[in-house]
Design a protein around this motif. Structure first.
Motif, PDB file in Angstrom:
ATOM      1  N   ASN A 234       4.067  -5.378   3.962  1.00  0.00           N
ATOM      2  CA  ASN A 234       4.791  -4.907   2.772  1.00  0.00           C
ATOM      3  C   ASN A 234       4.347  -3.505   2.378  1.00  0.00           C
ATOM      4  OD1 ASN A 234       2.246  -6.339   1.972  1.00  0.00           O
ATOM      5  ND2 ASN A 234       2.865  -5.726  -0.090  1.00  0.00           N
ATOM      6  N   LEU A 235       5.171  -2.862   1.545  1.00  0.00           N
ATOM      7  CA  LEU A 235       4.927  -1.494   1.094  1.00  0.00           C
ATOM      8  C   LEU A 235       4.816  -1.457  -0.429  1.00  0.00           C
ATOM      9  CD1 LEU A 235       7.749   0.309   3.152  1.00  0.00           C
ATOM     10  CD2 LEU A 235       5.430  -0.252   3.916  1.00  0.00           C
ATOM     11  N   GLU A 236       3.854  -0.690  -0.936  1.00  0.00           N
ATOM     12  CA  GLU A 236       3.726  -0.434  -2.364  1.00  0.00           C
ATOM     13  C   GLU A 236       2.921   0.847  -2.538  1.00  0.00           C
ATOM     14  OE1 GLU A 236       0.213  -1.378  -4.083  1.00  0.00           O
ATOM     15  OE2 GLU A 236       0.142  -0.638  -2.026  1.00  0.00           O
ATOM     16  N   MET A 237       2.322   1.091  -3.732  1.00  0.00           N
ATOM     17  CA  MET A 237       1.766   2.423  -3.979  1.00  0.00           C
ATOM     18  C   MET A 237       0.395   2.457  -4.651  1.00  0.00           C
ATOM     19  SD  MET A 237       5.268   4.452  -5.018  1.00  0.00           S
ATOM     20  CE  MET A 237       4.415   6.016  -5.194  1.00  0.00           C
ATOM     21  N   GLU A 238      -0.318   1.310  -4.755  1.00  0.00           N
ATOM     22  CA  GLU A 238      -1.620   1.336  -5.428  1.00  0.00           C
ATOM     23  C   GLU A 238      -2.758   0.586  -4.737  1.00  0.00           C
ATOM     24  OE1 GLU A 238       1.481   2.332  -8.058  1.00  0.00           O
ATOM     25  OE2 GLU A 238       1.104   0.192  -7.726  1.00  0.00           O
ATOM     26  N   THR A 239      -2.456  -0.402  -3.922  1.00  0.00           N
ATOM     27  CA  THR A 239      -3.473  -1.362  -3.496  1.00  0.00           C
ATOM     28  C   THR A 239      -4.654  -0.748  -2.764  1.00  0.00           C
ATOM     29  OG1 THR A 239      -1.865  -3.170  -3.433  1.00  0.00           O
ATOM     30  CG2 THR A 239      -3.866  -3.450  -2.126  1.00  0.00           C
ATOM     31  N   SER A 240      -4.425   0.163  -1.837  1.00  0.00           N
ATOM     32  CA  SER A 240      -5.548   0.729  -1.072  1.00  0.00           C
ATOM     33  C   SER A 240      -6.536   1.446  -1.976  1.00  0.00           C
ATOM     34  CB  SER A 240      -5.037   1.683   0.008  1.00  0.00           C
ATOM     35  OG  SER A 240      -4.398   2.809  -0.577  1.00  0.00           O
ATOM     36  N   GLY A 241      -6.032   2.144  -2.987  1.00  0.00           N
ATOM     37  CA  GLY A 241      -6.917   2.831  -3.925  1.00  0.00           C
ATOM     38  C   GLY A 241      -7.726   1.860  -4.754  1.00  0.00           C
ATOM     39  N   ILE A 242      -7.086   0.783  -5.207  1.00  0.00           N
ATOM     40  CA  ILE A 242      -7.796  -0.236  -5.985  1.00  0.00           C
ATOM     41  C   ILE A 242      -8.887  -0.883  -5.148  1.00  0.00           C
ATOM     42  CG2 ILE A 242      -7.552  -2.484  -7.108  1.00  0.00           C
ATOM     43  CD1 ILE A 242      -4.740  -1.591  -7.981  1.00  0.00           C
ATOM     44  N   TYR A 243      -8.552  -1.254  -3.918  1.00  0.00           N
ATOM     45  CA  TYR A 243      -9.536  -1.908  -3.060  1.00  0.00           C
ATOM     46  C   TYR A 243     -10.692  -0.970  -2.713  1.00  0.00           C
ATOM     47  CZ  TYR A 243      -6.662  -6.085  -2.178  1.00  0.00           C
ATOM     48  OH  TYR A 243      -5.966  -7.260  -2.295  1.00  0.00           O
ATOM     49  N   GLY A 244     -10.360   0.252  -2.346  1.00  0.00           N
ATOM     50  CA  GLY A 244     -11.391   1.186  -1.926  1.00  0.00           C
ATOM     51  C   GLY A 244     -12.351   1.541  -3.048  1.00  0.00           C
ATOM     52  N   LEU A 245     -11.827   1.944  -4.202  1.00  0.00           N
ATOM     53  CA  LEU A 245     -12.697   2.337  -5.302  1.00  0.00           C
ATOM     54  C   LEU A 245     -13.463   1.142  -5.862  1.00  0.00           C
ATOM     55  CD1 LEU A 245     -10.586   4.988  -7.244  1.00  0.00           C
ATOM     56  CD2 LEU A 245     -12.422   5.358  -5.606  1.00  0.00           C
ATOM     57  N   SER A 246     -12.836  -0.033  -5.890  1.00  0.00           N
ATOM     58  CA  SER A 246     -13.544  -1.221  -6.366  1.00  0.00           C
ATOM     59  C   SER A 246     -14.750  -1.513  -5.497  1.00  0.00           C
ATOM     60  CB  SER A 246     -12.603  -2.429  -6.395  1.00  0.00           C
ATOM     61  OG  SER A 246     -11.604  -2.261  -7.372  1.00  0.00           O
ATOM     62  N   LYS A 247     -14.590  -1.446  -4.187  1.00  0.00           N
ATOM     63  CA  LYS A 247     -15.718  -1.694  -3.294  1.00  0.00           C
ATOM     64  C   LYS A 247     -16.816  -0.652  -3.485  1.00  0.00           C
ATOM     65  CE  LYS A 247     -13.574  -4.280   0.470  1.00  0.00           C
ATOM     66  NZ  LYS A 247     -14.485  -5.432   0.319  1.00  0.00           N
ATOM     67  N   LEU A 248     -16.438   0.613  -3.580  1.00  0.00           N
ATOM     68  CA  LEU A 248     -17.434   1.669  -3.740  1.00  0.00           C
ATOM     69  C   LEU A 248     -18.194   1.537  -5.053  1.00  0.00           C
ATOM     70  CD1 LEU A 248     -15.447   4.773  -2.422  1.00  0.00           C
ATOM     71  CD2 LEU A 248     -17.313   3.560  -1.266  1.00  0.00           C
ATOM     72  N   LEU A 249     -17.507   1.065  -6.095  1.00  0.00           N
ATOM     73  CA  LEU A 249     -18.113   0.960  -7.424  1.00  0.00           C
ATOM     74  C   LEU A 249     -18.769  -0.399  -7.674  1.00  0.00           C
ATOM     75  CD1 LEU A 249     -15.250   2.732  -9.379  1.00  0.00           C
ATOM     76  CD2 LEU A 249     -17.597   3.597  -9.148  1.00  0.00           C
ATOM     77  N   GLY A 250     -18.651  -1.320  -6.724  1.00  0.00           N
ATOM     78  CA  GLY A 250     -19.296  -2.617  -6.868  1.00  0.00           C
ATOM     79  C   GLY A 250     -18.518  -3.617  -7.694  1.00  0.00           C
ATOM     80  N   HIS A 251     -17.194  -3.533  -7.659  1.00  0.00           N
ATOM     81  CA  HIS A 251     -16.344  -4.480  -8.383  1.00  0.00           C
ATOM     82  C   HIS A 251     -15.568  -5.342  -7.382  1.00  0.00           C
ATOM     83  CE1 HIS A 251     -17.470  -2.283 -11.895  1.00  0.00           C
ATOM     84  NE2 HIS A 251     -16.854  -1.175 -11.487  1.00  0.00           N
TER      85      HIS A 251
END
Length: 289
Positions: A234-251
């Motif tokens: 599927n296609l959308e416009m936010e998920t990769s950023g949410i996943y990436g920054l959450s992992k880097l920030l410990g969430h």
């Protein structure tokens, strides 16, 4: 180390700059939605609402449902906005605004995206719900951070070769969800997927109105990509950023997608509002049962 005023930007009331929130305004469980109008569609189900704040496209409601405190935050569209929202949510719980210093004790947030999406595989039904196990980002957001430790280079490299990805575009990056948080949300009602996060709605997702796209076969290349049984769904416009920054920030983060369109079949939901409402109710029940 003290954070300078140009780095940690606070408003006159010491709220964080874009979200306009104070540390006490936010719950440790945060639902993100793209559309500001969808915030109230989530919070209307709360037993009580203690806070409503907003600035620009960033609207926040915090309340309680079945004894659990939850915040709902609108992000607007795109990973550029996700960069703002995720960093500022983290700052609210992990930076001392008075001392302008990172706290010694880390607070972990649970972040659940509820959004709409278009499927690119014909077997994924309209109005179904998809849980993104992986996301591939076509934006460049994660490339501005020290993120190599959380990225799956093997899938990335296979994808670049398969699609003959243009060197003039940002190098795609692959991140995955938080399995522990997903175990709380998951059920047989959810399709598991590999989500592509795009930098736009039209050309970047292969839509053509009046402009010709650089690669007319991009969506078919995405749909035919396979890595160890993993296919882009599927296609959308936010998920990769949410996943990436959450992992880097410990969430912990998961992305739930209401499939309102299927690009491979040309279908669009006849009842998108009803389907999104059903996904909202499903998510709230899973978070509070």
């Amino acid at each position: 180390m003290k954070l300078e005023s140009s780095e940690l930007i606070l408003n006159a009331d010491k709220s964080i700059y874009h979200l306009n929130l104070l540390p006490e305004d936010i719950a440790n469980t945060v639902i993100t939605v793209g559309d500001p109008d969808r915030v109230s569609e989530v919070s209307k189900h709360f037993d009580s609402i203690e806070l409503k704040k907003g600035k620009r496209e960033f609207i926040t409601h915090t309340g309680v449902l079945n004894g659990k405190r939850i915040s709902v935050v609108s992000t607007g569209i795109g990973t550029d906005n996700i960069d703002i929202v995720l960093n500022e949510l983290d700052a609210l719980v992990n930076i001392d605004f008075d001392k302008r210093e990172v706290k010694e004790k880390h607070t972990q947030l649970d972040i659940i995206r509820i959004g709409t999406s278009g499927a690119i595989q014909p077997h994924i039904p309209i109005d179904s719900f998809l849980l993104s196990e992986y996301a591939i980002g076509f934006d460049s957001l994660l490339r501005f951070y020290d993120a190599e430790s959380i990225l799956d280079d093997k899938i990335q490299d296979r994808f670049i070769a398969h699609t003959q990805w243009s060197k003039h575009k940002s190098t795609p990056y692959v991140v995955n969800f938080d399995a522990d948080l997903a175990s709380i949300i998951d059920s047989e009602l959810l399709v598991k997927g590999f989500t592509a996060t795009n930098v736009g709605f039209y050309g970047p997702q292969g839509r053509k109105l009046r402009l010709k796209t650089e690669d007319e076969n991009l969506n078919s290349k995405l749909a035919s990509f396979e890595y160890n049984g993993l296919n882009i769904t599927n296609l959308e416009m936010e998920t990769s950023g949410i996943y990436g920054l959450s992992k880097l920030l410990g969430h912990r983060a998961v992305s739930l997608n209401c499939i309102v369109a299927n690009r491979s079949t040309g279908e669009f939901s006849a009842t998108p509002t009803k389907s999104i409402e059903t996904l909202i109710q499903y998510t709230l029940k899973k978070l509070t049962e």
